[in-house]
Scaffold this motif. Structure first.
Motif, PDB file in Angstrom:
ATOM      1  N   PHE A 254     -15.781 -41.634   1.207  1.00 18.35           N
ATOM      2  CA  PHE A 254     -16.703 -41.057   0.231  1.00 18.35           C
ATOM      3  C   PHE A 254     -16.292 -39.607  -0.003  1.00 18.35           C
ATOM      4  O   PHE A 254     -15.994 -38.876   0.947  1.00 18.35           O
ATOM      5  CB  PHE A 254     -18.144 -41.105   0.734  1.00 18.35           C
ATOM      6  N   ALA A 255     -16.269 -39.188  -1.255  1.00 18.41           N
ATOM      7  CA  ALA A 255     -15.894 -37.812  -1.575  1.00 18.41           C
ATOM      8  C   ALA A 255     -16.594 -37.384  -2.846  1.00 18.41           C
ATOM      9  O   ALA A 255     -16.875 -38.205  -3.721  1.00 18.41           O
ATOM     10  CB  ALA A 255     -14.382 -37.708  -1.740  1.00 18.41           C
ATOM     11  N   LEU A 335     -11.742 -29.250   2.858  1.00 19.79           N
ATOM     12  CA  LEU A 335     -12.850 -28.946   3.767  1.00 19.79           C
ATOM     13  C   LEU A 335     -14.077 -29.780   3.441  1.00 19.79           C
ATOM     14  O   LEU A 335     -14.745 -30.318   4.328  1.00 19.79           O
ATOM     15  CB  LEU A 335     -13.193 -27.454   3.697  1.00 19.79           C
ATOM     16  N   LYS A 336     -14.385 -29.940   2.142  1.00 21.24           N
ATOM     17  CA  LYS A 336     -15.536 -30.747   1.731  1.00 21.24           C
ATOM     18  C   LYS A 336     -15.359 -32.198   2.143  1.00 21.24           C
ATOM     19  O   LYS A 336     -16.279 -32.836   2.660  1.00 21.24           O
ATOM     20  CB  LYS A 336     -15.732 -30.666   0.212  1.00 21.24           C
ATOM     21  N   ASN A 337     -14.165 -32.726   1.905  1.00 22.40           N
ATOM     22  CA  ASN A 337     -13.913 -34.130   2.225  1.00 22.40           C
ATOM     23  C   ASN A 337     -13.923 -34.379   3.726  1.00 22.40           C
ATOM     24  O   ASN A 337     -14.400 -35.413   4.193  1.00 22.40           O
ATOM     25  CB  ASN A 337     -12.584 -34.585   1.624  1.00 22.40           C
ATOM     26  N   LEU A 338     -13.401 -33.442   4.507  1.00 22.46           N
ATOM     27  CA  LEU A 338     -13.431 -33.587   5.963  1.00 22.46           C
ATOM     28  C   LEU A 338     -14.857 -33.512   6.486  1.00 22.46           C
ATOM     29  O   LEU A 338     -15.256 -34.268   7.375  1.00 22.46           O
ATOM     30  CB  LEU A 338     -12.573 -32.500   6.611  1.00 22.46           C
ATOM     31  N   ALA A 339     -15.644 -32.601   5.922  1.00 19.49           N
ATOM     32  CA  ALA A 339     -17.039 -32.480   6.344  1.00 19.49           C
ATOM     33  C   ALA A 339     -17.798 -33.766   6.071  1.00 19.49           C
ATOM     34  O   ALA A 339     -18.670 -34.179   6.839  1.00 19.49           O
ATOM     35  CB  ALA A 339     -17.702 -31.305   5.628  1.00 19.49           C
ATOM     36  N   ALA A 340     -17.438 -34.464   4.973  1.00 18.95           N
ATOM     37  CA  ALA A 340     -18.109 -35.717   4.625  1.00 18.95           C
ATOM     38  C   ALA A 340     -17.835 -36.817   5.635  1.00 18.95           C
ATOM     39  O   ALA A 340     -18.574 -37.801   5.718  1.00 18.95           O
ATOM     40  CB  ALA A 340     -17.669 -36.175   3.236  1.00 18.95           C
ATOM     41  N   LEU A 341     -16.773 -36.668   6.447  1.00 22.98           N
ATOM     42  CA  LEU A 341     -16.454 -37.666   7.459  1.00 22.98           C
ATOM     43  C   LEU A 341     -17.336 -37.533   8.699  1.00 22.98           C
ATOM     44  O   LEU A 341     -17.275 -38.377   9.595  1.00 22.98           O
ATOM     45  CB  LEU A 341     -14.976 -37.550   7.879  1.00 22.98           C
ATOM     46  N   GLY A 342     -18.124 -36.474   8.743  1.00 24.67           N
ATOM     47  CA  GLY A 342     -19.028 -36.304   9.884  1.00 24.67           C
ATOM     48  C   GLY A 342     -18.332 -35.788  11.124  1.00 24.67           C
ATOM     49  O   GLY A 342     -18.787 -36.028  12.251  1.00 24.67           O
ATOM     50  N   LEU A 343     -17.228 -35.058  10.928  1.00 25.58           N
ATOM     51  CA  LEU A 343     -16.507 -34.518  12.085  1.00 25.58           C
ATOM     52  C   LEU A 343     -17.181 -33.253  12.586  1.00 25.58           C
ATOM     53  O   LEU A 343     -17.422 -32.319  11.820  1.00 25.58           O
ATOM     54  CB  LEU A 343     -15.054 -34.224  11.701  1.00 25.58           C
TER      55      LEU A 343
END
Length: 979
Positions: A254-255, A335-343
């Motif tokens: 999801f992005a 950064l937005k896409n990585l944050a969406a992964l719940g890391l």
């Protein structure tokens, strides 16, 4: 002999193959029982508000996997049912499927992960498996407004995760129709797609797949398998338990894009690269690798997923993963896409000091930074071996001192380079291979070439054309000041290119000459208006520098409305008044970027020189007007802006390719401008002249076969001959495909003097298509309308009586048979007209179930006629008998004073042997009057069905027959809503 149906040819085979690879088949009846269906309730009611899970199994698995979860599945199912039936609810469900949902452990007074699926399962012995894998068919659901029945559904631990829509290969555009059905399911019964994550559509030949909540054509892909075209191998590879688990756990993303949430699935080349990257990084013997994936193939998501997999890998032992990018805007998006992964462990090293501190303090997690933050980094700042460095645009970011600082600072790290451009034949290219590909025989760890990408439809072919010779840069100037310069070879980024062009004084003076700027702007305006705007797409104008961009904006505004174009470049405080005129604040620039990506919004042309030439993704961008000398990586990255696929369902637009109009003359010396292997160059970009050759060949070789069918300038006998000739669906399908290819070539080339000798024949060919399409097309149209320029051509012919209308809508009444008998024309044409007329009648009186059923029977007659299972005479006779039966029905209906609904109920009950049919039908009518909002209200529909069922059941002791009759009635009424 009747043709095999969808179930026999496709659905049953899929179920058998699924069983062979470990899925347990659950019959439809058993599945409905486990979902809480009541067998004594009518079918549509049974499907309404029933569970979308196998509740008992899910309950048992939740208890088994989470012994401390006191609420058990009851509370969990309640939670699932409250998720929004949209992409946001689906994203929440994915988190649960990935075991990231939470519950509170009251004994230990802390939160725990809620386990729904055991992802270690495939590696265990079969007897030790903890998950339950099941597959069923005819998965029904009704939400009170619409009903859906999915062909094949796969479930893990009682949770539906994958749906397959099956179509018969004999149908025109079978897979496209299957995808269209998936789209309808989303619109009408979105509740199904809270838990379901994947879909496929297959006709036993093709096998297309995608993720739910993203049914745009460019995000639906063909599953590739070693055994091409074989359904068994495709089902067994795509639906393999390990593959489905991998999709769910790792490869659905999801992005946000333009402030909208989107869902994607990583394709096979991406998942292959992720697996190869993780494997290499964890390999104790090797520490380098090069992933070479062409521009536009999803490299960013590949890197993100590789970073996440490495971070979560137990073997990595709490690693540090550095994601290194080369552009600010990409850094923000990453950064937005990585944050969406719940890391949880994610850091942004926005400065050299911050990066040094994180590495010196031995930070464990993912660090996003830019390559220049490594400048002057101390040697051996961190000597751990479980540091994994993933470097974007590796062909240029690690050149020179920066690469030396990086590798000296982290001497034991693993380095995986990612590049989107072919590695060239210059020193730069050899350097990239030497740095990252030294441990692989072929020089790279994983490759996805331009040719691969075009073949898969991930990106589009590119075509170029040269502008008028007087506008091109003189050969000597271009060669001396640019193409022959040693320092220009392998130029890796636009900043480096700009430094070279600053010294090309004569070249820049020529490009920015006042008269030339005016002529180029006029040429661009005319070309855009005549060639690009009619296709519906947008364009870039690339100037040699910022001053050229400003000058072009002033010039373009003389030939196009001012709102058509915008200038986008980086402003400086000491800029001239001309340059400051087009400075943009960040908010305005973001708005321009976003609006440019929308078909229906301005601007239509962006004037750029550096910004947006790398990393900017706008599928509506079709044409690039190139007025800046570029070569090698910079040229390839710039022209790749126009290679993104685009589809618009509403406008029925499918982008054919990207187009570059060269005002410099770069493409006259393509081998010199793109210093790559010849195989790569041939796949990159081709001369537009090739499309003219292709059009000419098709008009001279394929078109005559069809043109010969017209002997009398489209009189009624010609139309009859066309209808008979194209009665065979396969012949029709081949013609539609051929015409669509010719039409797209015409749209791209037109207007052009080259087309003049072909206009008359092309118009005739389009007219033939118009006749056949109108005669045989169904309600669902799949990319069959004319494109704009062809539509204008056909309308011009039609306006002068060029084509006789194929569809003659006939009034369905007592005079129909006489009209048919007296009318000129062949029986084939009369069959088509009768069917269309009956359908139109049913559409106009959609509250009359008899007419709806009659239209269905008429459609069946036409299908039988087309398949040559019924002769022309028999088909016409059957349709005329339908008309006569309808007239008899109308007379009896009038005598009894019934409306259409009441009579249909009466006739159905009478034919079924129900006593007091007339009295019961009046009660049914009263029930419909009592609940006028039954189509909009779930409660009203439920009460209405009850009353109808009880009214019929009072005069019959056969509940099963009563249920079937009521189902038949409401099924027809539901279809009436869709007419």
């Amino acid at each position: 002999m009747p043709k095999p149906g969808e179930h026999k040819t496709v659905q049953a085979r899929i179920l058998a193959y699924a069983e062979a690879i470990g899925w347990t088949f659950v019959s439809r009846e058993e599945a409905e029982r486990r979902r809480g269906f009541d067998p004594v309730v009518p079918t549509a009611d049974r499907a309404k508000n029933r569970s979308l899970f196998f509740d008992d199994l899910l309950d048992a698995k939740v208890r088994e996997f989470n012994p401390r979860y006191a609420e058990a599945a009851g509370a969990l199912l309640g939670q699932f049912r409250h998720l929004h039936a949209n992409i946001f609810g689906n994203r929440e469900f994915v988190e649960h499927l990935r075991n990231r949902g939470k519950f509170f452990d009251h004994e230990e007074r802390r939160e725990r992960d809620l386990i729904l699926i055991d992802y270690d399962d495939p590696e265990r012995q079969p007897k030790a498996r903890r998950n339950v894998y099941e597959v069923t068919e005819e998965w029904a659901f009704h939400n009170g407004h619409y009903g859906t029945r999915e062909d094949v559904v796969f479930l893990i631990n009682g949770i539906p995760v994958l749906v397959i829509e099956c179509k018969n290969a004999g149908k025109d555009e079978a897979i496209a129709l299957g995808v269209d059905q998936i789209r309808r399911y989303h619109r009408e019964t979105p509740e199904l797609f809270v838990s379901q994550q994947l879909f496929t559509a297959t006709d036993a030949i093709g096998f297309s797949y995608g993720v739910t909540w993203n049914t745009v054509r460019r995000n639906i892909f063909n599953w590739k398998d070693e055994e091409v075209g074989k359904l068994e191998s495709k089902v067994m590879s795509f639906c393999a338990i390990g593959q489905v688990l991998a999709f769910l756990k790792d490869y659905i993303v999801f992005a946000e894009k333009d402030e909208e949430l989107n869902k994607y699935i990583l394709r096979q080349h991406q998942t292959g690269a992720v697996e190869a990257t993780v494997s290499r990084a964890l390999d104790s013997r090797r520490s380098r690798g090069l992933v070479w994936h062409t521009q536009g193939s999803g490299k960013t998501f590949t890197m993100i997923k590789a970073a996440e997999r490495l971070f979560r890998a137990p073997e990595a032992d709490k690693p540090t993963v550095l994601l290194m990018i080369d552009r600010n805007e990409l850094e923000d998006q990453m950064l937005k896409n990585l944050a969406a992964l719940g890391l949880g462990n994610l850091e942004h090293a926005g400065s050299i000091t911050r990066l040094n501190k994180l590495l010196r303090d031995d930070y464990r997690g993912i660090i996003v930074t830019m390559i220049h933050k490594f400048r002057d980094m101390p040697a051996n700042i961190n000597t751990r071996s479980n540091i994994y460095v993933l470097i974007d645009e590796a062909h240029r970011t690690t050149g020179g001192d920066l690469g030396n600082f990086l590798m000296a600072g982290l001497p034991n790290a693993s380095y995986i380079g990612f590049t989107g451009t072919p590695v060239d034949k210059t020193a730069y290219g050899r350097g990239t291979f030497k740095t990252f590909g030294c441990e692989d025989d072929k020089g790279y760890l994983h490759k996805y070439s331009i040719a691969d990408s075009i073949g898969d439809g991930t990106t589009l072919p590119l075509y170029y054309s040269l502008a008028e010779s007087e506008l091109l840069v003189p050969h000597e100037t271009l060669d001396k000041e640019f193409l022959s310069l040693a320092e220009a070879e392998g130029v890796a980024d636009i900043a480096e290119l700009n430094k070279i062009l600053e010294r090309a004084v004569n070249l820049k003076n020529f490009l920015k000459g006042t008269d030339r700027i005016q002529k180029v702007a006029q040429f661009v305006a005319r070309h855009y208006r005549e060639n690009v705007e009619p296709l519906g797409y947008k364009a870039f104008l690339v100037g040699v520098d910022r001053e050229a961009c400003a000058l072009y904006k002033h010039a373009l505004d003389q030939f196009l409305p001012a709102e058509y174009s915008e200038v986008v470049y980086t402003g400086n405080n000491n800029d001239s008044a001309l340059l400051k005129e087009f400075h943009l604040d960040p908010k305005r620039e973001r708005q321009i970027r976003k609006s440019f990506g929308k078909l229906d919004q301005q601007p239509k042309i962006l004037i750029v020189t550096e910004k947006l030439l790398t990393g900017f993704d706008a599928p509506v961008l079709y044409a690039l007007y190139l007025d800046k000398p570029m070569r090698d990586h910079t040229l390839l990255q710039a022209i790749a802006r126009v290679n993104r696929p685009f589809e618009n369902e509403q406008a029925e637009m499918v982008k054919p390719h990207g187009f570059v109009l060269d005002f410099v003359g770069i493409f006259e010396k393509l081998e010199k401008a793109l210093a790559f292997d010849s195989e790569e160059i041939n796949a990159i970009i081709k001369d537009l002249k090739l499309l003219k050759v292709l059009f000419k060949n098709k008009m001279e070789q394929q078109a005559p076969e069809y043109l010969a069918l017209i002997e009398r300038n489209f009189d009624d006998k010609d139309v009859d001959a066309l209808i008979e000739h194209f009665r065979d669906p396969q012949r029709r399908k081949a013609f539609f495909k051929e015409f669509k290819e010719i039409e797209m070539l015409y749209e791209i080339i037109s207007p052009d003097a080259f087309l003049r000798p072909f206009i008359e024949d092309y118009g005739t060919l389009a007219a033939i298509y118009n006749v056949v399409r109108k005669a045989y097309t169904r309600r669902i149209q799949v990319d069959r309308d004319f494109q704009k320029k062809t539509r204008e051509l056909v309308q011009k012919h039609v306006g002068t009586g060029y084509i006789q209308p194929v569809i003659d809508v006939i009034e369905i009444n007592e005079n129909t048979a006489r009209y048919i008998a007296e009318n000129k024309g062949g029986d084939g044409n009369k069959i088509i007209n009768l069917v269309k007329s009956i359908e139109k009648k049913a559409e106009e009186e959609s509250d009359d179930p008899y007419l709806i059923a009659m239209a269905q029977r008429a459609q069946a007659v036409q299908e039988s006629f087309e398949d040559r299972q019924t002769s022309t005479a028999d088909a016409l006779d059957t349709l005329l008998r339908e008309v006569e039966a309808n007239e008899a029905r109308k007379r009896e209906q009038a005598e009894k004073g019934f409306d259409g609904l009441t009579y249909f109920v009466y006739r159905t009950l009478l034919d079924a042997g129900i006593t007091n049919a007339e009295e019961v039908s009046r009660k049914v009518k009263h029930a419909f009057v009592e609940f006028p909002n039954w189509r909009k209200s779930e409660n009203a529909l439920r009460e209405l069905r009850k009353k109808v069922t009880f009214a019929v059941y009072a005069n019959s002791d056969d509940l099963e027959r009563v249920t079937a009759l009521v189902d038949q009635l409401f099924t027809l009424l539901e279809k009436a809503d869709r007419i």
